[in-house]
Design a protein around this motif. Sequence first.
Motif, PDB file in Angstrom:
ATOM      1  N   GLY A   1      13.591   5.132   7.544  1.00 18.25           N
ATOM      2  CA  GLY A   1      12.268   5.698   7.351  1.00 18.25           C
ATOM      3  C   GLY A   1      12.337   7.165   6.949  1.00 18.25           C
TER       4      GLY A   1
ATOM      5  N   SER B   1       0.930   0.353   2.110  1.00 18.67           N
ATOM      6  CA  SER B   1       1.126  -0.811   2.973  1.00 18.67           C
ATOM      7  C   SER B   1       2.003  -0.473   4.170  1.00 18.67           C
ATOM      8  CB  SER B   1       1.773  -1.951   2.180  1.00 18.67           C
ATOM      9  OG  SER B   1       2.005  -3.065   3.031  1.00 18.67           O
ATOM     10  N   ASN B   2       1.521  -0.830   5.339  1.00 16.94           N
ATOM     11  CA  ASN B   2       2.296  -0.768   6.579  1.00 16.94           C
ATOM     12  C   ASN B   2       2.401  -2.177   7.163  1.00 16.94           C
ATOM     13  OD1 ASN B   2       3.739   0.519   8.642  1.00 16.94           O
ATOM     14  ND2 ASN B   2       1.906   0.927   9.863  1.00 16.94           N
TER      15      ASN B   2
ATOM     16  N   GLY C   1       5.247  -2.627   9.493  1.00 14.61           N
ATOM     17  CA  GLY C   1       5.437  -1.567  10.474  1.00 14.61           C
ATOM     18  C   GLY C   1       5.148  -2.061  11.880  1.00 14.61           C
TER      19      GLY C   1
ATOM     20  N   LEU D   1       1.201   4.314  10.834  1.00 11.69           N
ATOM     21  CA  LEU D   1       1.881   5.171   9.865  1.00 11.69           C
ATOM     22  C   LEU D   1       0.971   6.331   9.509  1.00 11.69           C
ATOM     23  CD1 LEU D   1       4.081   5.751   7.647  1.00 11.69           C
ATOM     24  CD2 LEU D   1       2.683   4.303   6.132  1.00 11.69           C
TER      25      LEU D   1
ATOM     26  N   ALA E   1      -0.401  -0.604  11.986  1.00 12.88           N
ATOM     27  CA  ALA E   1       0.677  -1.579  11.816  1.00 12.88           C
ATOM     28  C   ALA E   1       0.093  -2.908  11.353  1.00 12.88           C
ATOM     29  CB  ALA E   1       1.427  -1.757  13.131  1.00 12.88           C
TER      30      ALA E   1
ATOM     31  N   GLU F   1      -2.981  -2.584   5.354  1.00 13.54           N
ATOM     32  CA  GLU F   1      -2.871  -1.883   4.085  1.00 13.54           C
ATOM     33  C   GLU F   1      -4.097  -1.000   3.935  1.00 13.54           C
ATOM     34  OE1 GLU F   1      -1.384  -3.500  -0.075  1.00 13.54           O
ATOM     35  OE2 GLU F   1      -3.500  -3.994   0.168  1.00 13.54           O
TER      36      GLU F   1
ATOM     37  N   THR G   1       8.317   8.161  10.466  1.00 14.73           N
ATOM     38  CA  THR G   1       7.553   6.961  10.117  1.00 14.73           C
ATOM     39  C   THR G   1       8.057   5.723  10.830  1.00 14.73           C
ATOM     40  OG1 THR G   1       9.014   6.400   8.260  1.00 14.73           O
ATOM     41  CG2 THR G   1       7.154   7.877   7.800  1.00 14.73           C
TER      42      THR G   1
ATOM     43  N   ALA H   1      10.407   1.441   7.283  1.00 15.64           N
ATOM     44  CA  ALA H   1       9.388   1.465   6.237  1.00 15.64           C
ATOM     45  C   ALA H   1       9.212   0.109   5.568  1.00 15.64           C
ATOM     46  CB  ALA H   1       9.770   2.501   5.176  1.00 15.64           C
ATOM     47  N   THR H   2       7.958  -0.334   5.475  1.00 11.09           N
ATOM     48  CA  THR H   2       7.624  -1.449   4.592  1.00 11.09           C
ATOM     49  C   THR H   2       8.018  -1.049   3.178  1.00 11.09           C
ATOM     50  OG1 THR H   2       5.800  -2.185   6.000  1.00 11.09           O
ATOM     51  CG2 THR H   2       5.702  -2.796   3.667  1.00 11.09           C
TER      52      THR H   2
ATOM     53  N   TYR I   1       8.722   2.414  -1.501  1.00 13.28           N
ATOM     54  CA  TYR I   1       8.432   2.551  -0.073  1.00 13.28           C
ATOM     55  C   TYR I   1       6.941   2.768   0.168  1.00 13.28           C
ATOM     56  CZ  TYR I   1      13.446   3.239  -0.199  1.00 13.28           C
ATOM     57  OH  TYR I   1      14.794   3.071  -0.442  1.00 13.28           O
ATOM     58  N   PHE I   2       6.344   1.898   0.974  1.00 20.09           N
ATOM     59  CA  PHE I   2       4.949   1.967   1.405  1.00 20.09           C
ATOM     60  C   PHE I   2       3.947   1.769   0.272  1.00 20.09           C
ATOM     61  CE2 PHE I   2       6.923   4.699   4.814  1.00 20.09           C
ATOM     62  CZ  PHE I   2       6.738   3.809   5.855  1.00 20.09           C
TER      63      PHE I   2
END
Length: 420
Positions: free
Chosen positions: A60, A84-85, A88, A92, A128, A131, A157, A160-161, A194-195
Motif C-alpha cells: 500500500g 475503488s476500495n 480493502g 481508505l 471498505a 467505490e 492505506t 491496495a485494491t 491502484y485504486f
Amino acid sequence: MSFAKSFFVLATTAAIMLPAVPSQALAGTGGPRWTGGWSTAVQRPSPGGLPGSSNWSEAGFERQSVRQVVRVTGAGAAIRIKISNLYGTAPLTVSGATVAKAATGAAVRAATLRPVTFALRLDAVVQAGQELVSDPIALPVAALDRLAVTLYFPGATGPATFHDISSATSFRASGDHRFDPRATAFTEKSQSWYFLSGVDVLGRTSRGAVVTFGDSVTDGTGSTLDADNRYPDQLAERLVAAGKPLTVLNSGISGNRVLNDHPLFGERALARFQQDVLDKPGVRTVIVMEGINDITYPDPVVTAGQIIAGHRELIRLAHTRGIRAVGGTIMPFKGNPWLYPDGTAEPFALEQIRDQVNTWIRTSGEYDAVADFERALLSPADPDRLRPEFNDRDGQEGDWLHPNDAGLNAMAEAIDLNTL
C-alpha cells in the motif's frame, strides 16, 4: 488565495454548473449523459500473477502520491473518476486528487491540471468494499486523449485494491505532488493500477460503451508497454476512425476463468460480471472471450459442457439488462512452453475442449454475434498454432499464447463494427 484553494473554488463552481445526470441515463433524451470512457477490472492485493513480478498492492501507500496514465475512448465536456476500495479491509482516506492531460512519462500539461472533488470536498473516505465516484471535473476531453490521475494518500492505506497487469507505467513520489506538473519527483515505477477503477465522460454524442470481457489476451498481456496496443485499444481506434461514437472499456484480467476464482487472477467471470460489465455506465454491448484458463488449469479439471454453461449464464445476465452479447472464439495455444513442456507432445484433450467450445460459439446462435478471433490468429499450416508473425517479439520467439501487437490488431480487425 493559495494555489490549492483557488483550484478548489474552480472545481466547486464547475461541479455546480454541470448538470446532474443519472449514470444510466437513456439514449435519445437529447441531453448529456455519462458513459464509461476508460475502466479496469480491479483485483485483490497480491504479489502478482507473472513469474518474478512485483507491485505495490500488498504494502500500500503512506504519505505518497501515485500518478496513473490512462487513455479515454470517448469525448465529453467533463469527466469524473472512480476510486475503488472493493478489496480493502478498512476505510481508505484520499487526501486529494488531480487530473490533467498527460505529457511524457509522469509529466502533465500544467494548463490542464484540475483538482478532483468528492461531494464538493477535496478529501474523501472510501469505505471498505465500496467505490466512490467524484464530482464532475470541468476538463473537456477528446476520444483517445491520455489523462494522468494523481492520488495523494496522507496515511497508511493498507493493502491496495488494484489491477495487476496494466501494460502501462504508474509513477510514485514521496509527499504531496498532486499539483506538480513535472515528472522529477516521480522516481518509482510500477506496471499496475491502484485504486483507480474508471473514468467516465459526460457528452451528448456517445451511443454507449462496449465492454471487452476476458482474460490475459483481452487484458493486453504481452502488448508493448505504454503503447495502448491491447486489442480493446485498437478496437477503440477503429471506432474513432469509422466515426462510430462508441467507447471501449477493458474488463480483462490476466489468468481469469469462467468457473473458478483464483487469488492471483481474480474472481471467476460469473461472479465479477455484475461489477465489471453490468454496472458500467452506458453499456450497450459486451464482447466475451473467456475459457482458455478453465481449459488449461489442471485443478479443477472442467469439461466443454461446463464452460458452455458458464457462457450461457453470461449471455443471460447481459440480455436481462438489454445488453448485446458478442462471443469471441478462443485462440490457439499449441507450442506454449507451460502446456507443451517437451516441445512436441500435444495435449489432445485440451485442444478438443477448445474446439468444442469454439464450435458452440460459432454455430449455436446463442450469442448475438461472433468475433472469430481463432480464425484471425491461427496458422494455415497448423490450425492449433498462432501465425508466427503474431508470436514474434522483436526477433524473439513469444509464448505461442499471447499475441504480439500485430496479432492484437488482427483481433480488433476481426470484429464487425456493425455488430456493436
